[in-house]
Design an enzyme around this catalytic site. Structure first.
Site, short mmCIF file in Angstrom:
data_model
loop_
_atom_site.label_atom_id
_atom_site.label_comp_id
_atom_site.label_asym_id
_atom_site.label_seq_id
_atom_site.Cartn_x
_atom_site.Cartn_y
_atom_site.Cartn_z
N LYS A 165 -5.05 39.05 63.65
CA LYS A 165 -4.23 37.64 64.10
C LYS A 165 -5.17 36.58 63.87
O LYS A 165 -6.20 36.41 63.50
CB LYS A 165 -4.04 38.17 65.56
CG LYS A 165 -3.34 39.29 65.92
CD LYS A 165 -2.24 39.46 65.60
CE LYS A 165 -1.67 40.94 66.15
NZ LYS A 165 -0.30 41.44 65.94
C1 LIG Z 1 0.06 42.65 66.85
C2 LIG Z 1 1.55 42.80 67.57
C3 LIG Z 1 1.51 43.32 68.59
C4 LIG Z 1 0.46 44.05 69.53
O1 LIG Z 1 -0.64 43.51 69.59
P1 LIG Z 1 -1.77 44.39 69.94
O2 LIG Z 1 -3.11 43.43 70.42
O3 LIG Z 1 -2.30 45.22 68.54
O4 LIG Z 1 -1.56 45.34 71.05
C5 LIG Z 1 2.83 43.23 69.36
N1 LIG Z 1 3.70 42.62 68.73
C6 LIG Z 1 3.64 41.97 67.31
C7 LIG Z 1 5.02 41.60 66.78
C8 LIG Z 1 2.53 42.28 66.69
O5 LIG Z 1 2.25 41.53 65.62
#
Ligand SMILES: *Cc1c(COP(=O)(O)O)cnc(C)c1O
Length: 353
Positions: A165
């Site tokens: 991210k």
């Molecule tokens: C990354 C992501 C998540 C979940 O995040 P985590 O921290 O991996 O649990 C949820 N929704 C979207 C659209 C994502 O890209």
């Protein structure tokens, strides 16, 4: 991080509150609660708006599977509605058509960092008496047309800090919130339902272990300080891709910012032209040492969702067409112009083949 390690207070310490305060300020949200992942944040946010056993939540089938899974954690049902072919976000008209008497909430996803049409979705939610939870896990740095940051509208909005991210704590997440009572509920439920003003072992409700450690929060604080720089670096790479990929007939690039909306760059995903075998393109890129991924697959067509809900091809034609042609290209802040040019060259050749 060393400061935290030396302090001996590795969780529920001062870095947690500091990270929450700084993150809320960055987004200009009244409150923020740090959690162990974006998925955990979605789960607690859905509980906080009252989603329960048997409820329905209208959401996008073009998302990472976590947004739909979180609904299932509460034995509620994710009801999918098709997406807009340009923004790839939940289509407000389709969302409204999917509402039934059992619908409790709408869960839009700001996919690939592009803001969902919140004014339209909020108008629907208000008319129909529904809650909204925003999946902003890919959208840190994104802005709505009115200039406010994604996550600042007062709906619980969930960010993710997994390694890929815009900002990472290794694993982690944050829920931004408009209401203090919701923050109190989430803070309690992330910590086994412990009452905020009571002793260690008095747990007055069901809770989970969704805490984010102070070590991770310290990392998040430092990352937050570099956020503008990191976002700008991603935007630079996106600009290079846009230039390098012009003039390939039928290739669809991420939509440009429209009407004042600003994307927070997360991934660079293209749709190969109709009639081109996307998976063959993936193989051609791989043969040149370039990683790419079909991204994202439609959630309703995943084996678990098919088996559980009987979903079939053809239910959400826009999503299915986009998912079948989507390709995530290498994308990271340090990517050089030469690297982008090379990916573009190989991709151009693979599509032309
Ligand atoms: C990354 C992501 C998540 C979940 O995040 P985590 O921290 O991996 O649990 C949820 N929704 C979207 C659209 C994502 O890209």
């Amino acid at each position: 991080m060393l400061e935290v390690l030396r302090s001996g207070q590795l969780s529920l310490g001062p870095k947690l509150a500091e990270f929450e305060r700084l993150f809320a300020a960055r987004v200009a949200a009244p409150h923020a609660s740090a959690v162990s992942s974006g998925t955990a944040g979605l789960h607690l946010a859905l509980r906080a708006v009252g989603v329960e056993d048997g409820d329905e939540v209208v959401t996008s089938p073009f998302s990472f599977v976590a947004s739909a899974n979180a609904v299932l954690y509460e034995r509620a049902r994710p009801v999918f509605a098709d997406i807009d072919p340009v923004t790839l976000n939940l289509d407000p008209q389709a969302a409204e058509a999917a509402i039934t008497s059992r619908t409790k909430a709408i869960l839009p996803v700001h996919i690939f960092g592009y803001p969902a049409d919140m004014p339209a979705l909020e108008a629907i939610a208000q008319r129909q008496g529904l809650a909204i939870v925003e999946d902003a896990c890919e959208a840190l740095g994104a802005k709505h047309a009115d200039g406010t940051a994604v996550g600042a509208r007062g709906n619980p909005a969930v960010f993710g800090f997994y390694a890929n991210k815009q900002l990472t704590t290794g694993e982690g997440g944050m829920v931004t919130l408009g209401e203090k009572t919701m923050k109190e509920r989430i803070d309690s439920e992330r910590n086994q339902g412990r009452a905020l003003d009571m002793g260690w072992l008095d747990h007055d409700r069901l809770g989970f272990n969704y805490r984010l450690s102070d070590i991770a929060c310290a990392l998040g604080i430092v990352q937050l300080g570099r956020l503008e720089e990191m976002l700008a670096a991603r935007a630079r790479v996106a600009g290079l891709y846009r230039e390098a990929l012009t003039g390939i007939e039928g290739l669809e690039l991420p939509c440009a910012d429209e009407g004042g909306n600003v994307r927070g760059w997360f991934v660079f995903v293209v749709q190969v032209p109709h009639g081109v075998d996307r998976d063959a393109v993936v193989r051609t890129l791989a043969a040149s040492g370039i990683q790419s991924k079909p991204y994202l697959p439609a959630i309703h067509l995943m084996s678990f969702y098919r088996a559980r809900f009987g979903h079939r091809e053809g239910e959400f034609p826009v999503c299915e067409d986009i998912a079948a042609r989507s390709l995530a290209l290498p994308f990271f802040p340090e990517m050089s112009e030469g690297q982008v040019t090379r990916v573009a060259q190989v991709l151009r050749g693979a599509i032309g083949r």
